[in-house]
Write a protein that holds these residues in place. Structure first.
Motif, PDB file in Angstrom:
ATOM      1  N   THR A 129       0.831  -1.207   0.000  1.00 39.71           N
ATOM      2  CA  THR A 129       0.000   0.000   0.000  1.00 39.71           C
ATOM      3  C   THR A 129       0.864   1.255   0.000  1.00 39.71           C
ATOM      4  O   THR A 129       0.604   2.208  -0.736  1.00 39.71           O
ATOM      5  N   VAL A 133       0.890   4.043  -3.057  1.00 44.55           N
ATOM      6  CA  VAL A 133       0.528   5.430  -2.756  1.00 44.55           C
ATOM      7  C   VAL A 133       1.703   6.367  -3.053  1.00 44.55           C
ATOM      8  O   VAL A 133       1.520   7.452  -3.614  1.00 44.55           O
ATOM      9  N   ARG A 312      -7.950  -1.176  -4.546  1.00 47.13           N
ATOM     10  CA  ARG A 312      -6.996  -0.235  -5.118  1.00 47.13           C
ATOM     11  C   ARG A 312      -6.928  -0.388  -6.641  1.00 47.13           C
ATOM     12  O   ARG A 312      -6.786   0.586  -7.372  1.00 47.13           O
TER      13      ARG A 312
END
Length: 338
Positions: A129, A133, A312
């Motif tokens: 993650t 990001v 995502r």
């Protein structure tokens, strides 16, 4: 007492065999452990013995039987007249109880190892993650200085295809590092519904050289992808073979060659103003399951984590769908003006 030697032989032989088995397991190397896993953990008979009810029932039955023989053995004719048979039966019960304890111990060991892998998987997921990001943040900051007042800001800063390929690569690495899988044991695909021809095709795949089962065959057949599309919810089957028996998974030629495995499918739908984009994200393993099908808690945990990862991907697919819709809208508008 009659047949005492026979009962002693059964107990000594049984206890010795169990002791040697436990010692062999403790000293075994990796490839031998895999054999033990097949024989003492994944075997259908062993799964039955590993049932929590039997784990409690067998020792309890053995204890109750012993008390019965000890207290009423000289009074009840059904015991007194058949002492030899009762001694053999009691000896067998002792051996089975010890075997059940050994199997439970081995199962606990495997599940503890699985739990450690699960913790590492969570840590890897957090890093995944962060990397995804960070990549997106770096691109936004990179493009922010190049934006023009009259330019298409949305188009310039969003690169969903690049981001999707990054996420797929990260998922693959996550599985390789945390589930002792090899690269040829994992395949991640994203199927897309072409609304113009009303057919399905693979828009993204991690193994480009593989010959995949045709997407439309999976969607129109009995498969995890079809189930996922039908209910509109994520689907996880820890054991593909069990899912196939229930009519919820299509066994491919590769499945026949590689054996066990797991499958996860996630639906990603985007409704634009005049049409809907349908995607199915699939994560499939070959030759190795991600968890024990009997472990419902871990199955639910893996399904939840995969769902979070796929959300995502869903975000990027939505951005891509919006970009395509915007492009088509402006193209059609230009044509109509011309």
């Amino acid at each position: 007492m009659e047949n005492v030697p026979n009962s002693q032989i059964i107990i000594v032989a049984g206890v010795s065999a169990i002791w040697l088995l436990s010692l062999a397991f403790e000293q075994s190397r990796y490839f031998q452990r895999k054999l033990f896993r097949k024989v003492l953990y994944e075997n259908t008979v062993v799964r039955t013995i590993r049932n929590r009810f039997l784990q409690v029932f067998l020792p309890g039955l053995t204890g109750a039987y012993f008390i019965t023989l000890d207290v009423w053995g000289e009074q009840w004719g059904i015991i007194k007249n058949h002492t030899g048979k009762h001694e053999i039966a009691f000896s067998v019960l002792i051996v089975f109880s010890l075997l059940a304890l050994l199997i439970r111990g081995i199962a606990d060991w495997y599940e503890e190892q699985s739990g450690d892998a699960y913790k590492k998987f969570l840590e890897g997921f957090a890093l995944l993650t962060t990397r995804v990001v960070q990549k997106k943040l770096d691109r936004f900051k990179d493009e922010s200085g190049k934006l023009k007042p009259n330019g298409n800001t949305f188009k310039q800063i969003t690169q969903p295809k690049e981001q999707i390929n990054l996420i797929l690569g990260e998922i693959e690495s996550l599985l390789l590092n945390n589930f002792s899988l090899k690269r040829n044991q994992i395949c991640i695909t994203i199927m897309h519904n072409d609304r113009q021809s009303d057919t399905w095709y693979y828009e993204y795949e991690t193994n480009h050289s593989w010959k995949h089962t045709k997407a439309i065959k999976l969607i129109e057949g009995k498969s995890a992808a079809a189930e996922c599309l039908s209910i509109g919810e994520p689907v996880f089957h820890a054991c593909k073979r069990q899912a196939h028996k229930k009519g919820k998974y299509y066994l491919s030629e590769r499945d026949s060659r590689t054996g066990e495995g797991s499958v996860f499918c996630y639906p990603a739908f985007t409704i634009n103003s005049d049409y809907r984009d349908n995607y199915i994200v699939s994560i499939v393993t070959y030759g190795r399951r991600l968890c024990d099908p009997l472990d419902e808690q871990q199955s639910e945990a893996i399904s939840e984590i995969f769902s979070d990862i796929c959300r995502r991907i869903d975000l990027e697919l939505t951005l891509n769908s919006i970009k395509k819709w915007q492009y088509e809208f402006h193209t059609n508008k230009t044509r109509s003006v011309a």
